[in-house]
Design a protein around this motif. Structure first.
Motif, PDB file in Angstrom:
ATOM      1  N   GLN A  28      29.383  43.080 -16.902  1.00  0.00           N
ATOM      2  CA  GLN A  28      29.259  43.973 -18.053  1.00  0.00           C
ATOM      3  C   GLN A  28      28.826  43.205 -19.301  1.00  0.00           C
ATOM      4  O   GLN A  28      28.043  43.701 -20.108  1.00  0.00           O
ATOM      5  CB  GLN A  28      30.590  44.696 -18.315  1.00  0.00           C
ATOM      6  N   ASP A  29      29.343  41.995 -19.445  1.00  0.00           N
ATOM      7  CA  ASP A  29      28.918  41.150 -20.583  1.00  0.00           C
ATOM      8  C   ASP A  29      27.408  40.942 -20.539  1.00  0.00           C
ATOM      9  O   ASP A  29      26.728  40.984 -21.584  1.00  0.00           O
ATOM     10  CB  ASP A  29      29.629  39.787 -20.537  1.00  0.00           C
ATOM     11  N   ILE A  55      25.546  44.133 -21.507  1.00  0.00           N
ATOM     12  CA  ILE A  55      25.556  44.324 -22.961  1.00  0.00           C
ATOM     13  C   ILE A  55      24.578  43.377 -23.617  1.00  0.00           C
ATOM     14  O   ILE A  55      23.810  43.758 -24.510  1.00  0.00           O
ATOM     15  CB  ILE A  55      26.983  44.121 -23.519  1.00  0.00           C
ATOM     16  N   SER A  56      24.593  42.126 -23.134  1.00  0.00           N
ATOM     17  CA  SER A  56      23.695  41.147 -23.774  1.00  0.00           C
ATOM     18  C   SER A  56      22.236  41.458 -23.458  1.00  0.00           C
ATOM     19  O   SER A  56      21.330  41.016 -24.160  1.00  0.00           O
ATOM     20  CB  SER A  56      24.048  39.728 -23.327  1.00  0.00           C
ATOM     21  N   HIS A  57      21.993  42.251 -22.399  1.00  0.00           N
ATOM     22  CA  HIS A  57      20.610  42.657 -22.092  1.00  0.00           C
ATOM     23  C   HIS A  57      20.353  44.105 -22.498  1.00  0.00           C
ATOM     24  O   HIS A  57      19.471  44.769 -21.966  1.00  0.00           O
ATOM     25  CB  HIS A  57      20.329  42.481 -20.584  1.00  0.00           C
ATOM     26  N   HIS A  58      21.140  44.579 -23.439  1.00  0.00           N
ATOM     27  CA  HIS A  58      20.938  45.876 -24.075  1.00  0.00           C
ATOM     28  C   HIS A  58      20.966  47.043 -23.113  1.00  0.00           C
ATOM     29  O   HIS A  58      20.229  47.995 -23.255  1.00  0.00           O
ATOM     30  CB  HIS A  58      19.595  45.895 -24.851  1.00  0.00           C
ATOM     31  N   THR A  59      21.802  46.945 -22.118  1.00  0.00           N
ATOM     32  CA  THR A  59      22.001  48.093 -21.231  1.00  0.00           C
ATOM     33  C   THR A  59      23.268  48.790 -21.664  1.00  0.00           C
ATOM     34  O   THR A  59      24.325  48.167 -21.726  1.00  0.00           O
ATOM     35  CB  THR A  59      22.168  47.650 -19.767  1.00  0.00           C
ATOM     36  N   ASP A  60      23.165  50.049 -22.045  1.00  0.00           N
ATOM     37  CA  ASP A  60      24.369  50.755 -22.468  1.00  0.00           C
ATOM     38  C   ASP A  60      24.269  52.215 -22.066  1.00  0.00           C
ATOM     39  O   ASP A  60      23.331  52.611 -21.372  1.00  0.00           O
ATOM     40  CB  ASP A  60      24.564  50.619 -23.983  1.00  0.00           C
ATOM     41  N   PHE A  97      24.857  51.860 -18.169  1.00  0.00           N
ATOM     42  CA  PHE A  97      25.990  50.922 -18.164  1.00  0.00           C
ATOM     43  C   PHE A  97      27.126  51.490 -17.323  1.00  0.00           C
ATOM     44  O   PHE A  97      27.689  50.801 -16.459  1.00  0.00           O
ATOM     45  CB  PHE A  97      26.439  50.685 -19.610  1.00  0.00           C
TER      46      PHE A  97
END
Lengths: 409, 376
Positions: free
Chosen positions: A161-162, A165-170, A174
């Protein structure tokens, strides 16, 4: 003179055996009960394999409640542990009554703590044991294993999940990816023991639990018999040895006569109740094969020689009735513990195992097992002879000294 | 009061006249010291023969090192060959053999790729039982985190197609690993379940039974004296007082040896609380033994009954295992109440009630007996 003394001892002991024999029978029945309880409810019994755990907490229809139900239905631990949700007061009553082995108290914020990776809320398991027994140890280990599983799974999911988030998947993507991973991991966790494959080699050189405990409990009785027959020794006329010596009966003759009579009493009060017990156990059809009486008899005879010689020596050498009883208890329970009468010998470190094998209790067990299992018990037979002969020789020496010093029994 | 102390001192003198009594009292703490010393050696509830098919495999080495150093309930022996490990099991020297497959890391990675768990280790046993099922969990527990990590790697590198080095992947994963246990153990009184030795734990219970047996021995001593006519000149109530003095002295001495033994074993919780509970236990044991002695009254009966008592006490008190199904019988046993009171005030209160009720019963028995034989 010897014959007259022997007759007198027989008559005296016969009167006492009227009490000792029925009590020995009662004792054997108690031992039978103990054996049945130990085998059905002891920590190593197959019937005892499922530990009941009461789960307390506001789980409801949360993921945790679902998880517990899934574990109960699908996980391999369902063969070892049984979860049951209930309120705290019911759980405490169940714990006191022994219906559950422990209570797991799940705090309200536990699920959030795990889901958000804080891990600052802990599940408390409450044990009803008064000390850290084997049952508590197993639950402790089980809790540690479960904790490691949860933490490792968390690290996998939150690490992923980190990265999301760092690859702008939300948003929806996500959630979908996370849910997919949760479900996959849940399925994999349930089947984790498939990483190992069990191969049963069948039985060889080992002894099954039932016959081990049958032998140890039988021997435990033999070593306790010295207490049952306290009347034989404690009610002796204290002046008799000196008086008999003056009439020409040596200390050795006295000791041998008394020992012979005591040995016969021991045989009578062991073999008859043992025969009765085996008949009862066989008729109860417990599904356990007990050794036949005719197999046990020749195996027990040398053992009884040893135990009766030891007990005779204790009563001869220790003048204090309090001390002699406490020593008998040390002999039976303390040495029996070291020799594997209660916990399997494999539980002990190598040095204690070695000491346990050399003790009279260990020698007796090795011999009995050896004869019943058709294994050569030469070393154990030598041990029995050494202990028995040494006990009698020391008893004679002590009797001589007692007579010479003008002392009494 | 002064006469009471004199009588106490005289009874002590009588007991210690024979050196064997002092030796027995000293033996108890010395034996506990010996047990503590020897039990610190390596041991385990199961002896496991460990072998890696490919000793050079770093994961196999890591797993073996972790098992040997962390698993306190297992005694592990690392073997040089599969045959050696198997022979240890068939010869009874080990309870099971754990054989880690060759190419362990590759096999786990391959299983993670297919998201299917496949066997990567063999467990050889003579017969399957409870402890082996538990040990299977332990081995799976050592291998599974590596499998989980590989699943995480697969998801990141292949499903999500995020390009990262192995070090970066490992660093992100380990950042999320939390130290410590999510579970904490407590007894009923809220005290934490500490680390303790499974071999030493039953010794406290054995010593408690030993104390009760010393009470029976005191009763036997008194009954023998009575049968020999030592108290012919005394009325029955005064004879009962003699029994009480003897009991008090024997249990006092035994209690000191017991407390010393517990200190050596390091099983005491709060020393003051333990001392109070021990005193209650001594009183409960005293009334228990005195009542039985009063009912049986002859040396041969008391002596014959003691082994049955030992068996009852060992079975129904939490010494080796904890059965709670026979509470009506168990609450009559002072050892059951005492051992459960270590972490529960409920049982401590029960001991106080037991003591008072027992004293009342014994008093009634003495009074009835004295009434039956007036003038003595």
């Amino acid at each position: 003179m010897i014959r007259a003394y022997l007759n007198a001892q027989f008559k005296r002991t016969a009167k006492l055996s009227a009490v000792v024999l029925p009590v020995s029978l009662l004792l054997f029945l108690c031992l039978g009960l103990v054996a049945a309880l130990f085998l059905t409810r002891g920590p190593f019994s197959e019937n005892r394999s499922r530990y009941g755990i009461a789960v307390v907490g506001n789980i409801g229809d949360s993921y945790l409640g679902f998880g517990i139900k899934a574990v109960q239905s699908l996980d391999d631990s369902r063969f070892v542990v049984d979860f049951d949700t209930m309120p705290m007061d019911e759980a405490e009553k169940a714990l006191r009554r022994g219906e559950v082995a422990a209570i797991f108290v799940i705090p309200d914020d536990f699920l959030d703590s795990v889901l958000y990776g804080r891990n600052d809320a802990k599940i408390t398991y409450i044990t009803g044991d008064s000390q850290k027994t084997i049952g508590t140890l197993l639950i402790d280990q089980f809790a540690r294993l479960a904790s490691e599983l949860i933490i490792s799974s968390q690290a996998a999911v939150y690490g992923m999940q980190d990265l999301l988030i760092s690859h702008h998947t939300d948003g929806t993507a996500f959630r979908e990816i996370s849910d997919k991973m949760y479900l996959e991991l849940a399925g994999l966790v349930m089947t984790r023991t498939a990483l190992t494959e069990v191969e049963e080699l069948g039985f060889s050189d080992g002894e099954d639990q039932v016959s081990w405990y049958f032998h140890t409990i039988l021997l435990f009785f033999c070593f306790l018999f010295g207490m049952s027959s306290a009347g034989v020794f404690l009610l002796r006329n204290p002046s008799l040895p000196r008086w008999m010596r003056m009439r020409g009966l040596s200390a050795a003759a006295q000791v041998l006569c008394e020992y012979l009579v005591y040995l016969l009493l021991t045989l009578l009060c062991t073999m008859i109740p043992l025969w009765v017990l085996i008949r009862i156990l066989e008729n109860l059809k417990l599904g356990i094969v007990f050794p036949a009486f005719y197999e046990l008899f020749p195996a027990l005879l040398p053992v009884l020689l040893l135990t009766s010689a030891l007990q005779f020596f204790l009563y001869e050498s220790v003048k204090s009735p309090v001390a002699v009883f406490l020593l008998q208890f040390f002999l039976a329970a303390g040495m029996g513990y070291l020799s594997g009468y209660f916990y399997p010998p494999g539980f002990f470190p190598a040095t204690l195992r070695f000491i346990g094998q050399l003790l009279p209790t260990g020698v007796a067990l090795s011999y009995l097992r050896g004869v019943v299992e058709d294994l050569p018990p030469a070393g154990a037979a030598v041990g029995i002879i050494v202990y028995a002969v040494l006990s009698i020789i020391l008893s004679v020496h002590i009797r001589r000294r007692t007579i010479a010093m003008g002392g009494a029994l | 009061m002064r006469r009471g102390w004199i009588r106490f001192a005289l009874t002590e003198k009588r007991l210690f006249r024979t050196p064997s009594y002092l030796l027995v009292l000293l033996a108890l703490p010395l034996i506990m010291l010996g047990m503590r010393f020897f039990s610190s050696e390596e041991k385990g509830m199961l002896t496991i023969a460990l072998y890696a098919e490919e000793p050079a495999d770093d994961l196999a080495q890591e797993v073996i090192e972790k098992i040997v150093s962390e698993e306190e309930l297992l005694y592990c022996i690392v073997c040089d060959s599969r045959e050696e490990a198997e022979e240890m099991v068939t010869g009874g020297k080990a309870d099971a053999a754990w054989i880690l497959d060759a190419d362990l890391r590759e096999k786990i990675a391959s299983a993670a790729e297919g998201r299917a768990i496949l066997p990567v280790a063999r467990i050889l046993v003579r017969e399957d039982n409870v402890l082996h099922q538990f040990s299977r969990e332990v081995l799976a527990g050592q291998l599974f985190p590596e499998f989980l990590y590989d699943v995480y790697r697969e998801v990141v590198l292949h499903d999500l197609e995020i390009d990262l080095t192995e070090e970066e992947l490992r660093s992100i994963y380990e950042r999320r690993l939390v130290d410590g246990n999510l579970f904490e153990g407590e007894y009923l009184d809220g005290e934490a379940v500490g680390g303790s030795d499974y071999l030493l734990n039953p010794l406290r219970g054995l010593m408690a039974v030993w104390l009760v047996i010393s009470g029976f021995a005191a009763v036997l001593y008194h009954v023998r004296d009575e049968q020999r006519g030592a108290f012919e000149h005394l009325p029955y109530l005064k004879r009962d007082a003699q029994a009480l003095y003897l009991m008090a002295v024997v249990l006092f001495n035994g209690g000191i040896a017991y407390y010393a033994g517990c200190l050596i074993l390091q099983v005491l919780t709060d020393p003051f609380r333990e001392a109070l509970r021990l005193v209650l236990f001594l009183f409960c044991s005293a009334v228990f033994c005195l009542i039985l002695g009063k009912l049986l009254r002859k040396t041969q009966y008391v002596g014959a009954m003691i082994p049955a008592m030992i068996i009852l006490l060992l079975t129904f008190s939490p010494v080796f295992f904890d059965i709670k199904d026979f509470w009506m019988l168990q609450t009559l046993l002072p050892t059951y109440l005492y051992l459960n009171s270590v972490h529960s005030s409920f049982y401590a209160a029960a001991m106080a009630v037991y003591m008072l009720a027992g004293a009342a019963v014994w008093g009634i028995l003495c009074a009835v007996h004295a009434r039956r034989f007036p003038g003595r």
